[in-house]
Design an enzyme around this catalytic site. Structure first.
Site, PDB file in Angstrom:
ATOM      1  N   GLY A 239       2.662  -4.801  -2.282  1.00  0.00           N
ATOM      2  CA  GLY A 239       1.489  -4.292  -2.987  1.00  0.00           C
ATOM      3  C   GLY A 239       0.188  -5.036  -2.822  1.00  0.00           C
ATOM      4  O   GLY A 239      -0.851  -4.548  -3.285  1.00  0.00           O
ATOM      5  N   GLU A 275       8.212  -7.735  -0.584  1.00  0.00           N
ATOM      6  CA  GLU A 275       8.292  -6.530   0.252  1.00  0.00           C
ATOM      7  C   GLU A 275       6.902  -6.065   0.675  1.00  0.00           C
ATOM      8  O   GLU A 275       6.506  -4.927   0.403  1.00  0.00           O
ATOM      9  CB  GLU A 275       8.960  -5.388  -0.531  1.00  0.00           C
ATOM     10  N   PRO A 276       6.122  -6.907   1.326  1.00  0.00           N
ATOM     11  CA  PRO A 276       4.786  -6.456   1.720  1.00  0.00           C
ATOM     12  C   PRO A 276       4.856  -5.483   2.900  1.00  0.00           C
ATOM     13  O   PRO A 276       5.663  -5.664   3.811  1.00  0.00           O
ATOM     14  CB  PRO A 276       4.082  -7.752   2.137  1.00  0.00           C
ATOM     15  N   ARG A 278       1.634  -3.029   3.684  1.00  0.00           N
ATOM     16  CA  ARG A 278       0.252  -2.824   4.108  1.00  0.00           C
ATOM     17  C   ARG A 278      -0.422  -4.105   4.609  1.00  0.00           C
ATOM     18  O   ARG A 278      -1.140  -4.078   5.600  1.00  0.00           O
ATOM     19  CB  ARG A 278      -0.541  -2.281   2.912  1.00  0.00           C
ATOM     20  N   ARG A 314      -4.584   9.539   5.059  1.00  0.00           N
ATOM     21  CA  ARG A 314      -5.031   8.789   3.879  1.00  0.00           C
ATOM     22  C   ARG A 314      -6.382   9.254   3.321  1.00  0.00           C
ATOM     23  O   ARG A 314      -6.519   9.384   2.111  1.00  0.00           O
ATOM     24  CB  ARG A 314      -5.064   7.284   4.172  1.00  0.00           C
ATOM     25  N   TYR A 318      -5.806  10.592  -0.368  1.00  0.00           N
ATOM     26  CA  TYR A 318      -6.184   9.659  -1.452  1.00  0.00           C
ATOM     27  C   TYR A 318      -7.698   9.441  -1.553  1.00  0.00           C
ATOM     28  O   TYR A 318      -8.136   8.587  -2.317  1.00  0.00           O
ATOM     29  CB  TYR A 318      -5.564   8.277  -1.220  1.00  0.00           C
ATOM     30  N   CYS A 346      -8.204  23.358  10.436  1.00  0.00           N
ATOM     31  CA  CYS A 346      -8.928  24.412   9.710  1.00  0.00           C
ATOM     32  C   CYS A 346      -8.818  24.250   8.198  1.00  0.00           C
ATOM     33  O   CYS A 346      -8.240  25.100   7.506  1.00  0.00           O
ATOM     34  CB  CYS A 346      -8.378  25.768  10.117  1.00  0.00           C
ATOM     35  N   GLU A 347      -9.287  23.138   7.688  1.00  0.00           N
ATOM     36  CA  GLU A 347      -9.349  22.914   6.240  1.00  0.00           C
ATOM     37  C   GLU A 347     -10.543  22.018   5.976  1.00  0.00           C
ATOM     38  O   GLU A 347     -10.766  21.062   6.721  1.00  0.00           O
ATOM     39  CB  GLU A 347      -8.139  22.117   5.721  1.00  0.00           C
TER      40      GLU A 347
END
Ligand code: LLP
Length: 421
Positions: A239, A275-276, A278, A314, A318, A346-347
């Site tokens: 995290g 548990e990294p 990122r 991402r 987010y 197409c969005e």
């Protein structure tokens, strides 16, 4: 710090000029730097030193086997969240006793697979899961080492979709009920309690929530030990956040995080697992894309790239920020203007950035999305029948394609048409 720097006006990955890779592989592509992966991994090892520890890479952030092998060669363990990730870690050469299995919905088949193949520990998230694991392990004549994931009810102060440590989230067992669940675990066949697990969220840019959570884990360790449980391992989750916007963010460093762990938990004589994901892989990767068109719109200009939301989810998922830089270094005095940076899907959601200040760019120019090594390629899809974006690993002056771009034949031939059609 990473190893994507301009040299002689051209962005390089370590010693390789990115246009060279683009010419060989085509665009878009992900590119990872070995030196950056290794450096980030070692920062965690050093930060925990001299505590006995195992740094388990959260392979959900980047599960390419070449990346896993790079880290495993330095002694990394893996944090897996599915049977597929488990098999992938094994295929990359990670031994079972360096694999921890996390996740709120492990199936019986996944439990069986990991028990048979060897596992360091299951991080169990509910009583039904504990009972199922007991039954499976006992049936196989094996013992499942477990930690129970406790939910400490702290606010990780991160994006709501990636916060996990509040009581309203689906994760873990409320810390207030931990004693009861540990007692149940101790009473079940096929289960061996080895520790406590906690993970409160991702992209944390402040140490205070970790501090609160780890202080609660320290207290719980003493309580559980007094009740006769052999708590010898603490899995503290991942995290720690990364600076997505170089210009204005400086999250805490692994060394500071390690110091916090030592201060809150160092006296307990436990092996520490973290548990990294990122922080190890994020800034070790970029996504390189080519400008297709520069379109002048009503009051705003669009930079239309050949990468899209399916390649890097991402921003649309987010609202995440990724720095976007031209591969050819702009002159220091170059004028910039605001572009909406978009892909061809197409969005309207296929927008990477709005009104991003960029220098003059023309069709055919390359740009790089920084900080794309975590939750980039792994979350990509083939939406719009766009081939899964390839991945390249650089080491010094060498590069290798570590996942090729599928051909259209491969993609299209995966469908089967039933006989009635
Ligand atoms: N351990 C557990 C149990 C986790 O659930 C996670 C991430 C990690 C470790 C690794 O967290 P990290 O060190 O990478 O922050 N797709 C989202 C991130 C989802 C994170 C889910 N869990 C994104 O792109 O931001």
């Amino acid at each position: 710090m990473d190893h994507f720097l301009y040299r002689d006006g051209i962005l390089h990955a370590e010693d390789v000029a990115l246009p060279e890779i683009a010419a060989a592989v085509g665009t878009p592509f992900y590119c990872y730097s070995t030196a950056t992966l290794e450096r980030h991994f070692r920062l965690f090892q050093e930060a925990l030193n001299p505590l006995p520890n195992l740094v388990c890479f959260a392979m959900k952030s980047n599960s390419n086997q070449a990346v896993l092998r790079t880290l495993a060669n330095l002694g990394a363990g893996m944090d897996v969240v599915s049977g597929g990730e488990y098999l992938r870690a094994k295929a990359a050469g990670v031994p079972g006793d360096r694999i921890v299995f996390s996740g709120v919905g492990k199936t019986r088949a996944e439990m069986r697979q990991a028990l048979a193949g060897g596992i360091r520990q299951f991080n169990v998230e509910s009583e039904p899961e504990l009972m199922a694991l007991s039954e499976i392990a006992d049936g196989l004549g094996l013992t499942a080492p477990i930690a129970i994931r406790v939910n400490p009810d702290v606010d990780a102060k991160t994006h709501e979709k990636i916060a996990t440590g509040k009581s309203e989230n689906k994760f873990g067992i409320p810390i207030a009920r931990a004693r009861e669940v540990y007692a149940l675990a101790a009473s079940l066949p096929g289960i061996e309690v080895v520790g406590i697990d906690v993970h409160i969220g991702s992209q944390l840019t402040d140490l205070e929530p970790f501090h609160q959570a780890y202080a609660k884990v320290a207290e719980l360790t003493s309580v559980l030990r007094a009740e006769g449980h052999d708590i010898r391992r603490l899995d503290l989750g991942g995290g720690l956040g990364i600076p997505y916007e170089r210009s204005n963010s400086a999250p805490p460093l692994p060394l500071e995080y390690g110091q916090l762990i030592k201060d809150t938990l160092g006296h307990l004589d436990c092996e520490i697992e973290i548990e990294p994901g990122r922080l190890i892989s994020g800034n070790a990767g970029i996504l390189v894309s080519e400008v297709i068109y520069v379109k002048e719109g009503e009051g705003r200009d669009f930079l239309i790239l050949d990468a899209a939301m399916n390649d890097l989810m991402r921003p649309s998922l987010y609202g995440a920020h990724h720095d976007i830089v031209p591969v050819v270094e702009p002159a220091a005095a170059a004028e910039t203007r605001g572009f909406d940076v978009v892909g061809p899907v197409c969005e309207t959601g296929d927008t990477f950035a709005k009104q991003r200040a960029l220098p003059h760019l023309s069709p055919g120019d390359l740009v790089a999305f920084r900080s794309a090594g975590a939750y980039g390629a792994v979350m990509a899809s083939e939406y719009n029948t766009r081939p899964l974006v390839p991945e390249v690993l650089v080491k010094g002056d060498q590069f290798a394609v570590i996942r090729p771009r599928p051909t259209f034949d491969e993609i299209i031939n995966r469908d089967t048409i039933p006989s009635w059609l």
